[in-house]
Design a protein around this motif. Structure first.
Motif, PDB file in Angstrom:
ATOM      1  N   SER A  37       0.821  -1.043   0.081  1.00  0.00           N
ATOM      2  CA  SER A  37      -0.064   0.013  -0.012  1.00  0.00           C
ATOM      3  C   SER A  37       0.841   1.242  -0.128  1.00  0.00           C
ATOM      4  N   THR A  38       1.947   1.238   0.730  1.00  0.00           N
ATOM      5  CA  THR A  38       2.740   2.366   0.583  1.00  0.00           C
ATOM      6  C   THR A  38       3.538   2.495  -0.665  1.00  0.00           C
ATOM      7  N   LYS A  39       3.902   1.425  -1.382  1.00  0.00           N
ATOM      8  CA  LYS A  39       4.483   1.656  -2.885  1.00  0.00           C
ATOM      9  C   LYS A  39       3.445   2.151  -3.814  1.00  0.00           C
ATOM     10  N   TYR A  40       2.201   1.681  -3.639  1.00  0.00           N
ATOM     11  CA  TYR A  40       1.140   2.104  -4.448  1.00  0.00           C
ATOM     12  C   TYR A  40       0.833   3.724  -4.328  1.00  0.00           C
ATOM     13  N   ASN A  41       0.467   4.167  -3.087  1.00  0.00           N
ATOM     14  CA  ASN A  41       0.424   5.369  -2.696  1.00  0.00           C
ATOM     15  C   ASN A  41       1.614   6.293  -3.094  1.00  0.00           C
ATOM     16  N   ALA A  42       2.866   5.895  -3.020  1.00  0.00           N
ATOM     17  CA  ALA A  42       3.740   6.767  -3.560  1.00  0.00           C
ATOM     18  C   ALA A  42       3.487   6.884  -5.142  1.00  0.00           C
ATOM     19  N   ALA A  43       3.371   5.804  -5.757  1.00  0.00           N
ATOM     20  CA  ALA A  43       3.200   5.621  -7.170  1.00  0.00           C
ATOM     21  C   ALA A  43       2.165   6.500  -7.627  1.00  0.00           C
ATOM     22  N   VAL A  44       1.213   6.701  -6.962  1.00  0.00           N
ATOM     23  CA  VAL A  44       0.075   7.500  -7.427  1.00  0.00           C
ATOM     24  C   VAL A  44       0.225   8.835  -7.168  1.00  0.00           C
ATOM     25  N   VAL A  46       3.229  10.414  -7.421  1.00  0.00           N
ATOM     26  CA  VAL A  46       4.530  10.803  -8.219  1.00  0.00           C
ATOM     27  C   VAL A  46       4.208  11.261  -9.633  1.00  0.00           C
ATOM     28  N   ILE A  47       4.623  12.340 -10.018  1.00  0.00           N
ATOM     29  CA  ILE A  47       4.340  12.680 -11.496  1.00  0.00           C
ATOM     30  C   ILE A  47       5.231  11.978 -12.445  1.00  0.00           C
ATOM     31  N   ASP A  48       4.724  11.733 -13.362  1.00  0.00           N
ATOM     32  CA  ASP A  48       5.376  10.848 -14.575  1.00  0.00           C
ATOM     33  C   ASP A  48       6.784  11.482 -14.888  1.00  0.00           C
ATOM     34  N   PRO A  49       7.912  10.845 -14.772  1.00  0.00           N
ATOM     35  CA  PRO A  49       9.132  11.581 -14.708  1.00  0.00           C
ATOM     36  C   PRO A  49       9.355  11.628 -16.486  1.00  0.00           C
TER      37      PRO A  49
END
Length: 98
Positions: A37-44, A46-49
């Motif tokens: 869940s932490t990884k998912y929340n971070a991915a949501v 973060v702006i697409d680099p």
């Protein structure tokens, strides 16, 4: 009393074994989905680099009015001069470390 304890101990062990989430995994190591869940929340968040934009489309930061005015100034040779700004002030106090 010891006969009740001998019967209760295996029963409790069987009931508690139902709490294990992954029977094939070492009980000491963490669950493979730990932190998902932490990884998912971070991915949501973060702006697409490396975003992909259309070649003839507008780019982030484009402003039609400012761009048109800049082109007009460039074509009429009336380009704005760069403004020089100062970031320090002399508003009193000590003049620095002694």
């Amino acid at each position: 009393m010891s006969s009740k304890l001998l019967i209760a101990t295996p029963l409790v062990a069987i009931l508690l074994s139902g709490c294990l989430t992954n029977m094939n995994q070492n009980p000491i190591s963490p669950d493979p989905s730990f932190g998902e869940s932490t990884k998912y929340n971070a991915a949501v968040q973060v702006i697409d680099p490396d975003p992909v934009y259309a070649a003839n489309g507008s780019q982030p930061g484009d402003s039609g009015a400012k761009g048109a005015a800049a082109v007009k100034r460039y074509r009429t040779d009336a380009v704005k001069q760069v403004e020089v700004m100062s970031t320090s002030s002399s508003a009193g106090g000590s003049s620095g470390p002694r």
